[in-house]
Design a protein around this motif. Structure first.
Motif, mmCIF file in Angstrom:
data_model
loop_
_atom_site.group_PDB
_atom_site.id
_atom_site.type_symbol
_atom_site.label_atom_id
_atom_site.label_comp_id
_atom_site.label_asym_id
_atom_site.label_seq_id
_atom_site.Cartn_x
_atom_site.Cartn_y
_atom_site.Cartn_z
ATOM 1 N N ILE A 95 27.184 29.043 41.879
ATOM 2 C CA ILE A 95 26.534 28.992 43.139
ATOM 3 C C ILE A 95 26.959 30.005 43.919
ATOM 4 O O ILE A 95 25.918 30.692 44.762
ATOM 5 N N LYS A 96 27.948 30.601 43.727
ATOM 6 C CA LYS A 96 28.292 31.968 44.594
ATOM 7 C C LYS A 96 27.515 32.852 44.173
ATOM 8 O O LYS A 96 27.252 34.006 44.873
ATOM 9 N N ALA A 97 27.132 33.120 42.846
ATOM 10 C CA ALA A 97 26.349 34.248 42.637
ATOM 11 C C ALA A 97 25.032 33.963 43.063
ATOM 12 O O ALA A 97 24.204 35.177 43.603
ATOM 13 N N LEU A 98 24.350 32.757 43.254
ATOM 14 C CA LEU A 98 23.142 32.748 43.950
ATOM 15 C C LEU A 98 23.158 32.986 45.213
ATOM 16 O O LEU A 98 22.164 33.696 45.713
ATOM 17 N N VAL A 99 24.180 32.901 45.997
ATOM 18 C CA VAL A 99 24.345 33.285 47.306
ATOM 19 C C VAL A 99 24.136 34.916 47.459
ATOM 20 O O VAL A 99 23.614 35.243 48.375
ATOM 21 N N ALA A 100 24.796 35.604 46.516
ATOM 22 C CA ALA A 100 24.673 36.998 46.368
ATOM 23 C C ALA A 100 23.516 37.299 46.447
ATOM 24 O O ALA A 100 22.850 38.437 46.911
ATOM 25 N N TYR A 101 22.712 36.728 45.283
ATOM 26 C CA TYR A 101 21.291 37.164 45.179
ATOM 27 C C TYR A 101 20.420 36.785 46.484
ATOM 28 O O TYR A 101 19.506 37.634 46.590
ATOM 29 N N ASN A 156 16.638 32.768 41.321
ATOM 30 C CA ASN A 156 17.489 31.709 41.981
ATOM 31 C C ASN A 156 16.988 30.170 41.450
ATOM 32 O O ASN A 156 17.620 29.474 41.296
ATOM 33 N N SER A 157 15.617 30.068 41.495
ATOM 34 C CA SER A 157 15.183 28.844 41.214
ATOM 35 C C SER A 157 15.485 28.298 39.770
ATOM 36 O O SER A 157 15.854 27.511 39.620
#
Length: 311
Positions: free
Chosen positions: A291-297, A82-83
């Protein structure tokens, strides 16, 4: 001689009498070989084949287990992933910020431009008292156009506020993304918090600016249509315009020149603005799903390491 014959006959008779009793023992020797059961010696071969099959299956399972172990992932791995994605998003955010100053400049220019319509509204309103039809859009309906200008001022003001707010939000995002350090003990938590900030604040501000700028583009199109209509009819011999021009308090040549310059200026500025707005829209469409993918991870990382969920 007779004695020998009698003894032989006796022996022969004895053999005939005992033959039926031994018949059952003689039958097996005369049965066909196909009726003989399979020898017990075949069983070890079947057992060996079964063992071999189980051995191969076990080897495959061991390989799958090793593959699963090599694919195992931790919350730290997800944070690192994510970073990296957050730092990639910063490039698009920086590009957006470069356009914000130009958007702000255009919005301010449009605010003054729309305000300059007041004298045309006044002329149309006065002329409408003398004629039943005025060949300029909104003429005879000055109150409606006055409302349009008023609403435009409010909308442009809201666009300016959204731009300035997003400049602050995006700068905060960039500063926090640049400060991410995998060597810090709070690294995982810092990444998780920034993902939530990107979803709840950055993306919200980005979308709001997009909506406000889209409205500004629509206002520009409406304003351009009005100016082109006025510019087309000024200088004509129409009686209504002759009466209206008397209220403009400027000579016709100067007025026509002003209208022509204003129309050209608005058209050129609007084209540049719309071009940059398209680029901004493209970055929003790209960044939002990221950003939505980051939230899932991040949700997965929090499930692996529940201490993150406490915050």
């Amino acid at each position: 001689m007779q004695i020998r014959i009698v003894i032989a006959a006796s022996l022969l008779g004895a053999s005939l009498i005992t033959a039926p009793a031994g018949a059952s023992e003689a039958i097996p020797t005369t049965l066909p070989t196909s009726a003989i059961p399979a020898p017990v010696a075949a069983a070890p071969a079947d057992q060996a084949a079964t063992i071999a099959a189980l051995t191969r299956e076990n080897a495959l399972l061991q390989e799958k287990l090793k593959a699963m172990e090599s694919c195992s992932i931790s919350s730290t791995d997800l944070a690192a992933r994510n970073s990296k994605k957050l730092k990639e998003i910063t490039a698009d955010v920086r590009a957006q910020r470069q356009s914000m100053a130009e958007f702000e400049s255009y919005v301010k220019w449009m605010s003054g431009h729309v305000a300059s319509y007041s004298k045309y509204i006044q002329a149309s309103s006065v002329a409408a008292r003398f004629v039943r039809f005025f060949p300029i859009p909104y003429a005879g309906q000055a109150s409606l156009f006055t409302k349009f200008v008023s609403d435009s001022a409010v909308s442009l003001g809201a666009a300016s506020v959204s731009i300035n707010k997003y400049l602050g939000t995006s700068q905060q995002f960039l500063s926090r993304a640049d400060a991410l350090d995998p060597n810090k003990p709070t690294y995982n938590q810092d990444v998780s918090d920034l993902v939530r900030f990107a979803d709840q604040d950055l993306l919200k501000g980005m979308s709001e600016v997009q909506d406000r700028l889209t409205t500004t583009s629509q206002l520009s199109a409406s304003s351009l249509s009005f100016l082109e209509s006025v510019n087309h009819y000024v200088g004509s011999g129409d009686e209504a315009l002759t009466k209206a021009k008397s209220f403009l308090k400027s000579d016709e040549k100067a007025e026509k020149s002003f209208l022509a310059e204003s129309t050209t200026s608005l058209r050129n500025k609007a084209q540049v603005f719309n071009g940059k707005l398209q680029l901004f829209d493209a970055t929003v469409k790209k960044t939002a799903p990221q950003i939505k993918a980051l939230v899932a991870y991040d949700d997965l990382a929090r499930s692996l390491d529940p201490k993150f969920a406490k915050k």
